[in-house]
Design an enzyme around this catalytic site. Structure first.
Site, PDB file in Angstrom:
ATOM      1  N   ASP A 112       0.815  -1.231   0.000  1.00 21.97           N
ATOM      2  CA  ASP A 112       0.000   0.000   0.000  1.00 21.97           C
ATOM      3  C   ASP A 112       0.841   1.269   0.000  1.00 21.97           C
ATOM      4  OD1 ASP A 112      -2.324  -1.668   0.283  1.00 21.97           O
ATOM      5  OD2 ASP A 112      -1.804  -1.867   2.400  1.00 21.97           O
TER       6      ASP A 112
ATOM      7  N   GLY B 229       1.515   2.978  -2.618  1.00 16.10           N
ATOM      8  CA  GLY B 229       1.089   3.881  -3.702  1.00 16.10           C
ATOM      9  C   GLY B 229       1.807   3.567  -5.008  1.00 16.10           C
ATOM     10  N   LYS B 230       2.066   2.282  -5.234  1.00 19.19           N
ATOM     11  CA  LYS B 230       2.792   1.890  -6.460  1.00 19.19           C
ATOM     12  C   LYS B 230       1.976   2.213  -7.713  1.00 19.19           C
ATOM     13  CE  LYS B 230       3.109  -2.246  -4.617  1.00 19.19           C
ATOM     14  NZ  LYS B 230       2.788  -2.005  -3.204  1.00 19.19           N
ATOM     15  N   GLY B 231       0.635   2.221  -7.555  1.00 18.87           N
ATOM     16  CA  GLY B 231      -0.234   2.543  -8.696  1.00 18.87           C
ATOM     17  C   GLY B 231       0.071   3.937  -9.221  1.00 18.87           C
TER      18      GLY B 231
ATOM     19  N   GLY C  63      -4.797  -4.421  -4.338  1.00 17.75           N
ATOM     20  CA  GLY C  63      -5.877  -3.587  -4.850  1.00 17.75           C
ATOM     21  C   GLY C  63      -5.358  -2.188  -4.999  1.00 17.75           C
ATOM     22  N   HIS C  64      -5.647  -1.583  -6.111  1.00 14.15           N
ATOM     23  CA  HIS C  64      -5.331  -0.162  -6.170  1.00 14.15           C
ATOM     24  C   HIS C  64      -6.451   0.629  -6.815  1.00 14.15           C
ATOM     25  CE1 HIS C  64      -2.591  -2.234  -9.096  1.00 14.15           C
ATOM     26  NE2 HIS C  64      -3.487  -1.715  -9.882  1.00 14.15           N
TER      27      HIS C  64
ATOM     28  N   ARG D 274       2.774 -29.009  -6.436  1.00 16.45           N
ATOM     29  CA  ARG D 274       2.639 -29.502  -7.819  1.00 16.45           C
ATOM     30  C   ARG D 274       1.286 -30.169  -8.082  1.00 16.45           C
ATOM     31  NH1 ARG D 274       7.943 -30.808  -6.138  1.00 16.45           N
ATOM     32  NH2 ARG D 274       7.075 -32.802  -5.504  1.00 16.45           N
TER      33      ARG D 274
ATOM     34  N   GLN E 287       1.859  -5.844  -3.065  1.00 18.05           N
ATOM     35  CA  GLN E 287       2.314  -5.910  -1.657  1.00 18.05           C
ATOM     36  C   GLN E 287       3.684  -5.214  -1.510  1.00 18.05           C
ATOM     37  OE1 GLN E 287       1.231  -9.335  -2.925  1.00 18.05           O
ATOM     38  NE2 GLN E 287      -0.776  -8.490  -2.526  1.00 18.05           N
TER      39      GLN E 287
ATOM     40  N   THR F 256      -9.996  -5.272   1.366  1.00 18.44           N
ATOM     41  CA  THR F 256     -10.795  -5.798   2.467  1.00 18.44           C
ATOM     42  C   THR F 256     -11.603  -4.725   3.187  1.00 18.44           C
ATOM     43  OG1 THR F 256      -8.926  -5.461   3.940  1.00 18.44           O
ATOM     44  CG2 THR F 256      -9.134  -7.640   2.947  1.00 18.44           C
TER      45      THR F 256
ATOM     46  N   LYS G 267       2.859  10.501  -0.386  1.00 11.97           N
ATOM     47  CA  LYS G 267       2.032  11.002   0.720  1.00 11.97           C
ATOM     48  C   LYS G 267       2.773  11.879   1.725  1.00 11.97           C
ATOM     49  CE  LYS G 267      -1.883   7.901   0.655  1.00 11.97           C
ATOM     50  NZ  LYS G 267      -2.730   6.966   1.368  1.00 11.97           N
TER      51      LYS G 267
ATOM     52  N   VAL H 154       2.821  14.708  -3.498  1.00 12.15           N
ATOM     53  CA  VAL H 154       2.228  15.621  -2.512  1.00 12.15           C
ATOM     54  C   VAL H 154       0.705  15.694  -2.666  1.00 12.15           C
ATOM     55  CG1 VAL H 154       4.289  17.015  -2.084  1.00 12.15           C
ATOM     56  CG2 VAL H 154       2.813  17.580  -4.028  1.00 12.15           C
TER      57      VAL H 154
END
Ligand code: IMP
Length: 440
Positions: free
Chosen positions: A13, A15-17, A40-41, A142, A223, A300, A330, A413
């Site tokens: 979380d 902020g890779k998006g 999730g992003h 397997r 992640q 979630t 952020k 920012v």
């Protein structure tokens, strides 16, 4: 053009998006290399908001090919829902490609995830209940179902005839009342297969061909480093390898094909789920950060735990990912806090420890040693140059950069793409791509 890996340096979380979004214009392909719909992003495109779990956010750009690599575990229900939702909103999805070798999250994986967590009770990992761990476990054992198996009901039936009774027994043994039936699963899978067949491909060659053409390929981790199965805070981790090395195994490229590793981190820490979190804040400062930063899980809806920035895992994450540049997200959320704490070391059993402890027991006993920094009151949303940041914010960013030992090249920012401070930087190294004989 470089192959760039985007990796989270904290507990996910980060902020890779936004990083992907920021680089999108110069990118031809985005490859998701691990995880599943536990990620999730939320991506904002103009006035539209998209919530994506599996399909890389690059799908919002017509010039980008999106690939879900063999290292991902795919819940076909989620994938179909995302493709349909995107298509209904006018986004072209025909070019999305999913590795034939990626593993399928089957309904019994979801049931096992829930049942295992319920049985652990107070010691639960706090998973997203998406079946991630059981799907990866079957892969390693397997006995997993791969996306290509959805296209052949006979093969699938044979696999499931052996597996489903075992999984039903396991569910019974761990106290679940859920049971699964072969015919229904084969029918469900055949439906998934016919809907997804045109999206399945041998994605390794797609990625290799793009690199050979000299296209800029972005490999997008889900992640973060501290949730890595091998390098994170085990057992409170996810079941895949978010670290940059995971881009090689899960995306289908070699280590020498990676030119740039952009580490993404927030100006403070968050963690979802259980596990040690030495700098956790359980006071009104933490509540303020969580509120302003909208720190609620995209998948979630759980509130994220919030804490001060921790430079101990930062130094570790920079090392294990060979990070070449950092995006800091952020920073604006910290405005208005009179004094900021930055964890620079831990006190463990009376000793000062400066390196990330690999032992979960040691980490659980770690007490943060803080350096304090005067805060700033100014709103940062309009700042576009480092020089225009309040002096105290600049000092804080410099301290983070010093701990990281690599340049912070992008500072966010605000949520908009334009709310980003960009510093001039040079990619770590440029690959000269030879054209193989016969392919000129
Ligand atoms: P799983 O990946 O659902 O098995 O959950 C394992 C751990 O990883 C739990 O602590 C989850 O909260 C955490 N986790 C999984 N995905 C994410 C994510 O995208 N962001 C933050 N935490 C995550």
């Amino acid at each position: 053009m470089p192959a760039t890996v985007i990796v989270g340096l904290q507990w996910g979380d980060e902020g890779k998006g936004k990083t992907t979004d920021f680089l999108a214009e110069q990118v031809a392909m985005v490859v998701r290399y691990q995880g599943g719909d536990n990620a999730g992003h939320t991506v904002q495109s103009g006035s539209e908001v998209f919530k994506l779990h599996l399909v890389p956010s690059g799908v919002l750009y017509p010039h980008i090919s999106c690939v879900i690599g063999p290292g991902v575990v795919v819940n076909p229900d989620t994938l179909i829902r995302e493709l349909d939702t995107l298509a209904a909103r006018g986004i072209e999805t025909a070019a999305v490609r999913v590795s034939r070798n990626s593993h399928v999250i089957m309904p019994y994986h979801l049931a096992l995830d829930r049942a295992m967590e319920a049985r652990l009770a107070g010691d639960a990992v706090g998973t997203t209940h998406r079946g991630i761990g059981p799907a990866y476990a079957d892969r390693a054992w397997r006995v997993g179902v791969r996306m290509e198996d959805l296209l052949d009901s006979a093969v699938l039936r044979e696999k499931l005839e052996r597996l489903v009774p075992d999984r039903n027994s396991l569910l019974a043994a761990i106290g679940s009342e859920e049971r699964f039936e072969n015919d229904a699963l084969v029918e469900l899978a055949a439906g998934w297969g016919s809907r997804l067949t045109r999206h399945l491909a041998d994605t390794t060659w797609l990625v290799q061909d793009a690199l050979r053409r000299g296209d800029h390929v972005l490999l997008e981790g889900a992640q973060g480093t501290l949730l890595d199965l091998d390098h994170g805070s085990y057992p409170f981790v996810t079941s895949s390898n978010p670290i940059a090395g995971g881009a090689c195994t899960g995306g289908g490229i070699g280590p020498l094909q990676v030119d740039e590793v952009i580490g993404v981190m927030k100006a403070y820490s968050t963690r979802v789920g259980a596990g040690p979190f030495p700098t956790e804040l359980k006071d009104s400062i933490g509540e303020g950060i969580a509120g302003r930063g909208r720190e609620v899980g995209t998948t979630t809806g759980r509130p994220r735990r919030v804490g001060w920035f921790d430079a101990v895992p930062l130094r570790y994450a920079v090392a294990v990912n060979s990070v070449s540049a950092i995006m800091l997200n952020k920073l604006d959320i910290l405005s208005g806090i009179p004094e900021l704490c930055l964890c620079v070391a831990y006190q463990i059993d009376g000793r000062r420890v400066e390196s990330w402890p690999s032992s979960a027991e040691l980490l659980a006993r770690a007490q943060p040693i803080y350096e304090t920094f005067p805060g700033w009151a100014e709103d940062l949303h309009g700042v576009r140059a480092l020089a225009d940041l309040p002096e105290n914010a600049r000092r804080y960013v410099s301290a983070l950069e010093e701990h990281a030992g690599v340049p912070i090249v992008l500072v966010s920012v605000g949520p908009e793409r334009t709310q980003t401070i960009e510093r001039a930087y040079r990619p770590m190294r440029r690959r000269v791509t030879p054209t193989p004989v016969g392919l000129a």
